[in-house]
Scaffold this active site. Structure first.
Site, short mmCIF file in Angstrom:
data_model
loop_
_atom_site.label_atom_id
_atom_site.label_comp_id
_atom_site.label_asym_id
_atom_site.label_seq_id
_atom_site.Cartn_x
_atom_site.Cartn_y
_atom_site.Cartn_z
N HIS A 219 12.69 -2.79 1.93
CA HIS A 219 12.12 -1.48 2.27
C HIS A 219 13.02 -0.39 1.71
CE1 HIS A 219 9.36 -3.41 5.05
NE2 HIS A 219 10.39 -4.14 5.43
N ALA B 271 3.12 -0.54 4.97
CA ALA B 271 2.72 -0.54 6.39
C ALA B 271 2.24 -1.90 6.86
CB ALA B 271 1.65 0.53 6.62
N PRO C 278 0.80 -1.22 0.00
CA PRO C 278 0.00 0.00 0.00
C PRO C 278 0.83 1.28 0.00
CG PRO C 278 -0.05 -1.04 2.16
CD PRO C 278 0.60 -2.01 1.23
N ASN C 279 0.33 2.23 -0.74
CA ASN C 279 0.90 3.59 -0.86
C ASN C 279 2.18 3.64 -1.69
OD1 ASN C 279 -1.07 5.08 0.78
ND2 ASN C 279 -0.29 3.78 2.43
N ASN D 176 7.88 -5.75 -0.62
CA ASN D 176 7.84 -4.56 0.23
C ASN D 176 6.38 -4.39 0.64
OD1 ASN D 176 7.74 -2.14 1.49
ND2 ASN D 176 8.94 -1.02 -0.04
N TYR E 144 12.14 7.95 0.49
CA TYR E 144 11.69 7.00 -0.52
C TYR E 144 12.33 7.19 -1.90
CZ TYR E 144 8.26 5.76 3.03
OH TYR E 144 7.67 5.34 4.19
N ARG F 107 13.46 4.65 12.23
CA ARG F 107 12.34 5.59 12.13
C ARG F 107 11.48 5.49 13.40
NH1 ARG F 107 9.51 5.02 6.45
NH2 ARG F 107 8.47 6.88 7.28
N ARG G 135 5.62 10.69 -2.02
CA ARG G 135 6.06 10.46 -0.64
C ARG G 135 7.42 11.14 -0.42
NH1 ARG G 135 4.51 4.40 1.07
NH2 ARG G 135 4.60 5.36 3.14
N GLU H 197 12.70 -9.50 2.08
CA GLU H 197 11.90 -8.37 2.59
C GLU H 197 12.67 -7.09 2.27
OE1 GLU H 197 11.38 -8.44 6.84
OE2 GLU H 197 10.53 -6.41 6.85
C1 DQA Z 1 8.26 1.04 3.69
C2 DQA Z 1 8.36 1.40 5.17
C3 DQA Z 1 7.01 1.25 5.84
O1 DQA Z 1 7.12 1.55 7.23
C4 DQA Z 1 6.02 2.20 5.21
O2 DQA Z 1 4.74 2.03 5.80
C5 DQA Z 1 5.95 2.08 3.74
C6 DQA Z 1 7.18 1.86 2.99
C7 DQA Z 1 9.58 1.31 2.95
O3 DQA Z 1 9.70 0.90 1.81
O4 DQA Z 1 10.48 1.96 3.52
O5 DQA Z 1 4.91 2.27 3.13
O6 DQA Z 1 7.98 -0.34 3.56
#
Ligand code: DQA
Length: 144
Positions: A99, A76, A9-10, A73, A22, A106, A17, A97
């Site tokens: 990110h 959240a 998501p997002n 990835n 990011y 963070r 962002r 995994e």
């Molecule tokens: C994320 C880190 C997560 O905490 C966040 O909610 C994201 C992106 C990252 O790629 O750094 O949406 O997974």
């Protein structure tokens, strides 16, 4: 090796962002880089993104039948989705995994990952290049 790269998501609005966290690029640009890196590494990649947890789980289930590696990835969902964990746990192949940001540096709630103990490898804090590192790991071209 065929690889599913699944963004949660997002991540569809990556370009909106915080660029410091990011990388300031769009999902389309990220996926273009991933496809180019994959060709160099001899990997066949399928990139997917969804904002819907059930869709993510369906994509993971489908990938069980074809993927030789998974890069995920979960956005959240990383921090609370046991449903995503249960689906990822079904993979008998390497799972990376990934990110963009360093979730360990963070907010407190980001430090916990439901995948941390079941992922074969973890990449964080490298921005978009982290996906290159993840692909290299699956291709056996990176240190464990
Ligand atoms: C994320 C880190 C997560 O905490 C966040 O909610 C994201 C992106 C990252 O790629 O750094 O949406 O997974």
């Amino acid at each position: 090796m065929r690889v599913l790269v699944l963004n949660g998501p997002n991540l569809d609005v990556l370009h909106r962002r915080d660029p410091k966290l990011y990388g300031g690029i769009s999902l389309g640009e990220l996926e273009s880089r991933i496809y180019a890196w994959a060709i160099d590494l001899g990997l066949q990649v399928r990139c997917e993104q969804t904002n819907h947890e059930g869709r993510a789980i369906d994509l993971l289930h489908e990938a069980l039948d074809w993927a030789g590696g998974l890069i995920i990835n979960p956005g959240a969902w990383t921090h609370y989705s046991y449903a995503i964990r249960d689906a990822v746990e079904l993979f008998a192949v390497p799972v990376v995994e990934t990110h963009l940001s360093n979730i360990d540096a963070r907010e407190d709630f980001r430090r916990f990952s439901v995948l941390s103990d079941i992922a074969t490898h973890r990449v964080m804090g490298q921005g978009p290049d982290g996906y290159h590192a993840a692909l290299k790991h699956l291709a056996g071209e990176a240190p464990a």
